[in-house]
Design an enzyme around this catalytic site. Structure first.
Site, PDB file in Angstrom:
ATOM      1  N   ARG A 126       0.755  -1.186  -0.401  1.00 33.79           N
ATOM      2  CA  ARG A 126       0.053   0.148  -0.306  1.00 33.79           C
ATOM      3  C   ARG A 126       0.914   1.093  -0.033  1.00 33.79           C
ATOM      4  O   ARG A 126       0.428   2.038  -0.293  1.00 33.79           O
ATOM      5  CB  ARG A 126      -1.111  -0.322   1.156  1.00 33.79           C
ATOM      6  CG  ARG A 126      -1.750   1.128   1.605  1.00 33.79           C
ATOM      7  CD  ARG A 126      -2.692   0.608   1.907  1.00 33.79           C
ATOM      8  NE  ARG A 126      -2.968   0.969   3.876  1.00 33.79           N
ATOM      9  CZ  ARG A 126      -3.049   0.629   4.210  1.00 33.79           C
ATOM     10  NH1 ARG A 126      -4.373   0.552   4.427  1.00 33.79           N
ATOM     11  NH2 ARG A 126      -2.631   1.218   5.494  1.00 33.79           N
ATOM     12  N   LYS A 181      -2.581   7.292   1.390  1.00 33.29           N
ATOM     13  CA  LYS A 181      -2.092   7.153   2.558  1.00 33.29           C
ATOM     14  C   LYS A 181      -1.084   8.700   3.204  1.00 33.29           C
ATOM     15  O   LYS A 181      -0.486   8.325   2.893  1.00 33.29           O
ATOM     16  CB  LYS A 181      -2.203   6.182   3.081  1.00 33.29           C
ATOM     17  CG  LYS A 181      -2.494   6.128   4.530  1.00 33.29           C
ATOM     18  CD  LYS A 181      -1.743   5.030   5.351  1.00 33.29           C
ATOM     19  CE  LYS A 181      -2.322   4.592   7.236  1.00 33.29           C
ATOM     20  NZ  LYS A 181      -3.251   5.637   7.269  1.00 33.29           N
ATOM     21  N   GLU A 219     -16.024   6.868   6.157  1.00 34.85           N
ATOM     22  CA  GLU A 219     -15.313   6.671   6.989  1.00 34.85           C
ATOM     23  C   GLU A 219     -15.040   7.352   8.750  1.00 34.85           C
ATOM     24  O   GLU A 219     -15.646   8.061   8.290  1.00 34.85           O
ATOM     25  CB  GLU A 219     -13.806   5.506   6.721  1.00 34.85           C
ATOM     26  CG  GLU A 219     -13.031   6.942   6.289  1.00 34.85           C
ATOM     27  CD  GLU A 219     -11.758   6.523   5.748  1.00 34.85           C
ATOM     28  OE1 GLU A 219     -11.035   5.403   5.913  1.00 34.85           O
ATOM     29  OE2 GLU A 219     -11.013   7.228   4.841  1.00 34.85           O
TER      30      GLU A 219
HETATM   31  N1  PMP Z   1      -8.883   5.194   7.407  1.00 35.18           N
HETATM   32  C1  PMP Z   1      -8.787   6.250   7.698  1.00 35.18           C
HETATM   33  C2  PMP Z   1      -8.223   7.387   7.516  1.00 35.18           C
HETATM   34  C3  PMP Z   1      -6.974   5.725   7.725  1.00 35.18           C
HETATM   35  O1  PMP Z   1      -6.374   6.496   8.822  1.00 35.18           O
HETATM   36  C4  PMP Z   1      -6.804   4.259   8.686  1.00 35.18           C
HETATM   37  C5  PMP Z   1      -5.991   3.966   9.651  1.00 35.18           C
HETATM   38  N2  PMP Z   1      -5.460   4.301  10.428  1.00 35.18           N
HETATM   39  C6  PMP Z   1      -8.120   3.459   8.372  1.00 35.18           C
HETATM   40  C7  PMP Z   1      -9.064   3.920   7.865  1.00 35.18           C
HETATM   41  C8  PMP Z   1      -7.624   2.286   9.159  1.00 35.18           C
HETATM   42  O2  PMP Z   1      -6.572   1.301   8.026  1.00 35.18           O
HETATM   43  P1  PMP Z   1      -6.219  -0.086   8.568  1.00 35.18           P
HETATM   44  O3  PMP Z   1      -6.553  -0.798   8.622  1.00 35.18           O
HETATM   45  O4  PMP Z   1      -4.704  -0.433   7.158  1.00 35.18           O
HETATM   46  O5  PMP Z   1      -5.135   0.497   9.378  1.00 35.18           O
END
Ligand code: PMP
Length: 290
Positions: free
Chosen positions: A50, A149, A182
């Protein structure tokens, strides 16, 4: 604590970057957050993949290849003798001038921090979270796509401030079309009967790695997993709701905008997904000390 900074492990006090770094000046960069459980790095390949996809999306040339990035991550964990913790990888465009042109940045900055994890209190998992809908919307996918990200978290921070100001621990963000995206740092799920539903990446969410682990877990628990656009109506009418993320793992949500979800207590399906996730997270991963 030893920090990996541009190829060297240096003491925390010496781990400094330039004030001309475009990660600082413009949020021009990307990052990853990874967990280490009992000396094993969980989903290392997925996180590094990622990270490289985020880099490609912003045309950032990585200073290391995939193999070297994994090795540098392992080396940083080892140097700090960490068994359980959290790893933060940051890659910025590097040092440039005061203009925003990335062509002026000749070398990306790579930072790897391996630290103890600041865990949420267990009471949060037992009682569940009360969430409020923020008026700040998630980025549109045609802008800074939330699938990247990136170091641009201001929208999410503004939503978190709205939650703080209203006395709530977390905020739900809607996308530009009014669908659920989210929370500020976690993906959102609802449970309806034996179905687990979550918005698709096209709704403007990060393709969470905890989210995809949940997708893998569902069949074994006799649950259907479905990606679909959701509205607040769907959340209000769900049996259960929960959030997922690397640091928080799985957190039950018991209300949205002061409206009780389901029984108002963490649900059974959320509990079983959480228990299964914890089992998997603690039993597999890339060993650091073998
Ligand atoms: N959404 C956002 C905006 C995030 O920053 C994160 C990670 N902190 C997630 C979802 C969750 O992703 P992951 O399970 O890969 O940590």
């Amino acid at each position: 604590m030893l920090i990996y900074l541009n190829g060297k492990l240096v003491q925390e006090e010496e781990a400094k970057v330039s004030v001309f770094d475009h990660g600082l000046l413009y949020g021009d960069g990307i990052f990853e957050g990874i967990r280490i459980y009992s000396g094993r790095i969980f989903k290392l390949d997925e996180h590094i993949t990622r990270l490289f996809m985020s880099a490609r999306a912003i045309l950032l040339e990585m200073p290391l290849n995939v193999y070297e990035m994994k090795e540098a991550t392992i080396q940083t964990v080892r140097a700090n003798k960490l068994q359980d913790g959290y790893i933060r990888l940051v890659v910025t465009r590097g040092v440039g001038d005061l203009g925003l042109n990335p062509l002026k940045c000749k070398l990306p900055t790579l930072i790897i921090i391996a630290n103890k994890v600041a865990l949420y209190p267990e009471s949060l998992y037992e009682q569940g979270l009360d969430v409020i809908t923020a008026s700040t919307r998630r980025n549109i996918t045609e802008g800074v796509n939330p699938a990247i990200k990136s170091l641009n978290y201001l929208n999410n921070i503004l939503a978190k401030i709205e939650a703080n100001n209203s006395g709530f621990p977390e905020a739900l963000m809607l996308n530009h079309d009014g669908y659920v995206s989210e929370c500020t740092g976690e993906n959102l799920f609802i449970v309806r009967g034996k179905t687990v539903l979550t918005p698709p990446v096209s709704a403007g969410v990060l393709d969470g790695i905890t989210r995809s682990t949940i997708k893998d877990i569902c069949p074994a628990l006799n649950l259907e997993f479905r990606e679909t656009n959701l509205t607040r109506y769907d959340v209000f009418n769900s049996d259960e709701a929960f959030l997922s993320g690397t640091a928080a793992e799985i957190v039950p949500v018991v209300s949205l905008d002061r409206r009780v979800i389901g029984s108002g207590k963490p649900g059974e399906i959320t509990r079983s997904i959480s228990a299964e996730f914890r089992k998997i997270a603690r039993s597999c991963g890339v060993p650091v000390y073998d």
